[in-house]
Write an enzyme that holds these catalytic residues in place. Sequence first.
Site, PDB file in Angstrom:
ATOM      1  N   ASP A 176      22.846  23.386  18.091  1.00  0.00           N
ATOM      2  CA  ASP A 176      22.915  23.861  19.478  1.00  0.00           C
ATOM      3  C   ASP A 176      22.147  22.977  20.448  1.00  0.00           C
ATOM      4  O   ASP A 176      22.375  23.034  21.647  1.00  0.00           O
ATOM      5  CB  ASP A 176      22.501  25.343  19.600  1.00  0.00           C
ATOM      6  CG  ASP A 176      21.118  25.629  19.051  1.00  0.00           C
ATOM      7  OD1 ASP A 176      20.444  24.680  18.595  1.00  0.00           O
ATOM      8  OD2 ASP A 176      20.723  26.808  19.057  1.00  0.00           O
ATOM      9  N   ARG A 177      21.233  22.141  19.939  1.00  0.00           N
ATOM     10  CA  ARG A 177      20.499  21.247  20.841  1.00  0.00           C
ATOM     11  C   ARG A 177      21.136  19.866  20.879  1.00  0.00           C
ATOM     12  O   ARG A 177      21.841  19.488  19.942  1.00  0.00           O
ATOM     13  CB  ARG A 177      19.054  21.077  20.362  1.00  0.00           C
ATOM     14  CG  ARG A 177      18.261  22.354  20.389  1.00  0.00           C
ATOM     15  CD  ARG A 177      16.825  22.087  20.013  1.00  0.00           C
ATOM     16  NE  ARG A 177      16.038  23.295  20.124  1.00  0.00           N
ATOM     17  CZ  ARG A 177      14.741  23.330  20.377  1.00  0.00           C
ATOM     18  NH1 ARG A 177      14.072  22.205  20.513  1.00  0.00           N
ATOM     19  NH2 ARG A 177      14.108  24.469  20.460  1.00  0.00           N
ATOM     20  N   SER A 204      16.643  26.610  13.308  1.00  0.00           N
ATOM     21  CA  SER A 204      16.944  25.607  14.322  1.00  0.00           C
ATOM     22  C   SER A 204      16.411  24.222  13.983  1.00  0.00           C
ATOM     23  O   SER A 204      16.709  23.677  12.931  1.00  0.00           O
ATOM     24  CB  SER A 204      16.409  26.090  15.668  1.00  0.00           C
ATOM     25  OG  SER A 204      16.825  25.231  16.677  1.00  0.00           O
ATOM     26  N   HIS A 205      15.540  23.706  14.858  1.00  0.00           N
ATOM     27  CA  HIS A 205      15.029  22.341  14.710  1.00  0.00           C
ATOM     28  C   HIS A 205      13.826  22.291  13.773  1.00  0.00           C
ATOM     29  O   HIS A 205      13.300  21.212  13.517  1.00  0.00           O
ATOM     30  CB  HIS A 205      14.606  21.832  16.084  1.00  0.00           C
ATOM     31  CG  HIS A 205      13.685  22.800  16.761  1.00  0.00           C
ATOM     32  ND1 HIS A 205      14.134  24.017  17.238  1.00  0.00           N
ATOM     33  CD2 HIS A 205      12.361  22.776  16.990  1.00  0.00           C
ATOM     34  CE1 HIS A 205      13.114  24.682  17.741  1.00  0.00           C
ATOM     35  NE2 HIS A 205      12.018  23.957  17.599  1.00  0.00           N
ATOM     36  N   LYS A 256      23.811  27.584  23.490  1.00  0.00           N
ATOM     37  CA  LYS A 256      23.799  26.182  23.851  1.00  0.00           C
ATOM     38  C   LYS A 256      24.591  25.434  22.785  1.00  0.00           C
ATOM     39  O   LYS A 256      24.756  25.926  21.674  1.00  0.00           O
ATOM     40  CB  LYS A 256      22.386  25.653  23.989  1.00  0.00           C
ATOM     41  CG  LYS A 256      21.453  25.928  22.827  1.00  0.00           C
ATOM     42  CD  LYS A 256      20.034  25.623  23.282  1.00  0.00           C
ATOM     43  CE  LYS A 256      19.039  25.680  22.140  1.00  0.00           C
ATOM     44  NZ  LYS A 256      18.617  27.042  21.805  1.00  0.00           N
ATOM     45  N   ASP A 282      20.586  19.076  16.527  1.00  0.00           N
ATOM     46  CA  ASP A 282      19.504  19.624  15.700  1.00  0.00           C
ATOM     47  C   ASP A 282      20.021  20.349  14.456  1.00  0.00           C
ATOM     48  O   ASP A 282      21.208  20.284  14.136  1.00  0.00           O
ATOM     49  CB  ASP A 282      18.633  20.561  16.537  1.00  0.00           C
ATOM     50  CG  ASP A 282      19.360  21.842  16.900  1.00  0.00           C
ATOM     51  OD1 ASP A 282      20.595  21.814  17.002  1.00  0.00           O
ATOM     52  OD2 ASP A 282      18.689  22.883  17.071  1.00  0.00           O
ATOM     53  N   ASP A 334      20.827  23.436  13.638  1.00  0.00           N
ATOM     54  CA  ASP A 334      21.973  24.350  13.710  1.00  0.00           C
ATOM     55  C   ASP A 334      22.994  23.950  14.770  1.00  0.00           C
ATOM     56  O   ASP A 334      23.910  24.718  15.065  1.00  0.00           O
ATOM     57  CB  ASP A 334      21.487  25.787  13.946  1.00  0.00           C
ATOM     58  CG  ASP A 334      20.689  25.932  15.235  1.00  0.00           C
ATOM     59  OD1 ASP A 334      20.035  24.954  15.634  1.00  0.00           O
ATOM     60  OD2 ASP A 334      20.721  27.015  15.834  1.00  0.00           O
TER      61      ASP A 334
END
Length: 543
Positions: free
Chosen positions: A281-282, A113-114, A376, A277, A279
């Site tokens: 999703d954010r 992710s982030h 998300k 981010d 991947d």
Amino acid sequence: MPMQTVRTHPIDGQKPGTSGLRKKTAVFKRPHYLENYVQSIFDGIGGVEGKTLVVGGDGRFFNDDAIQIILNMAAANDAAKCIVGQRGILSTPAVSHLIRLRRADGGLILSASHNPGGPNADFGLKYNGPNGGPATEAVTDKIFKRTTKIEIYKITASCGVDIDNLGTRNHEGMEVEVVDPVEDYAALMETIFDFDKIRALFASGFSMRFDAMHAVTGPYAHAILERKLGAAKGTVMNGTPSPDFGGGHPDPNPIWAKELMDVMYGAGAPDFGAASDGDGDRNMVVGRGAYVTPSDSLAVLCAKAHLAPGYKDGLAGVARSMPTSRAVDRVAASLGIDCFETPTGWKFFGNLLDAGKVTLCGEESAGTGSDHVREKDGLWAVLLWLNILAETKQSVADLMADLWKAHGRCYYSRHDYEDVDSDKANAMIEALRAKLPSLAGTAIAGLTVETADEFAYDDPVDGSHSAGQGLRIAFEGGARAVFRLSGTGTEGATIRIYLEQLETAADKLHMQPEEALGSVLDAALTVSDLSAKTGRVEPDVIT
Ligand code: G16
């Protein structure tokens, strides 16, 4: 190519966190580490024989090699087919969509992710189920149990399959279909939003910057914002995915997306700014000189979603994670719809979305999404904002002012203390937990405690119970402090303190958040005794 059955032994620490297994890349590269975990996923979901899986990641260092290992293991475990993003790239929401579109049996997402990427940074792997959403706790428990008992894994000795070129090929008896990562996702977005209206907005001179942070949304944003919607070339910043995210931290918040914040708060700032981010999703949303907290963004989207074609009939309900501010609760109440409070982690929204109880959900950690997928979705949130801006012709700052005027303002901030000694962090939480039953009615740093408890969740759909989901203290006068340990870090413990203060008086709607949150911060630090217990004086990140 012969299939091999490799003898192995359980490896400690393969317990999935808030969202899959995240570790240092070097840990994932240790002998048998990835293989053990992949086989445990396969075993934990009852095997993959005859199944179809979607596989893709955010392009971080080790993405390609890990995908080849996964494909070799899927083939050896008799999977029927893997659908793979070209060059191994698929954003998390795109994986979720592909699983649903192709009625696949699940998917594997390679991302931390982030968190930063690279040989000395982080890697991660997550399993999503047939509904396209992150595995529920019941499934991750089964996967974890397998990791503690594993004795063998199956893999073919193949040296690789072409994932750079589109098309279908046979890989050791398993079909591998390499797909364009963007096409299906972009088509879905076109069914939800009024692309003509957004195109007209850009044509009228509306300006925007989207910071892809050298991560996976670059190709999606170039295709959708610039090519389909006609945003000016250069709208997308840092739009080429790189294995180490340009050496940065692909976390869309004012600290890590400073380049974008400087543009949005500088002279000649564009009308609208957004970031996503690692991947995809954010999301972060910022108007000209007007940063929008994720909790406020969720509230605005809840209030105005009906302006987009996909939500024109209104929302069935909304959901937020417990530490997310209660701004959306107030909007939901005014709309007469349910607002559910779930533990942190997108997996808790899945049942509510599947059951049609909610249409929109969101978290303070910069995630917002809807029932279009089961993750998300960063770009979706940006497009919903654009659709709302195109319909209302208001600025971001004006939309925020309207929200606060109508519902009051939930001032909000999160303080993160990173890489804290795990024993000390656990001891601090333990001591605070022990105090909770005696806090109601007591005064702490000038505030009076109304309620204090540890959050637990009973899923209204499947009845499952999740305990130990964060300590929360509500004070008289609309303040709240929440304490929990992050479940996504890869080093030591991260303590998160979430601070909130509701203000409804007209002359208190435009204060600096630090000022509005000063009292509740004092109370949080006093009641937790954080400095004495951890040796930390200042948080590492304030968002
Ligand atoms: C993951 C989860 C989110 C959660 C976030 C923060 O996000 O999917 O639902 O809110 O972690 O978790 P924690 O506070 O435990 O670090 P992502 O974007 O990292 O996949």
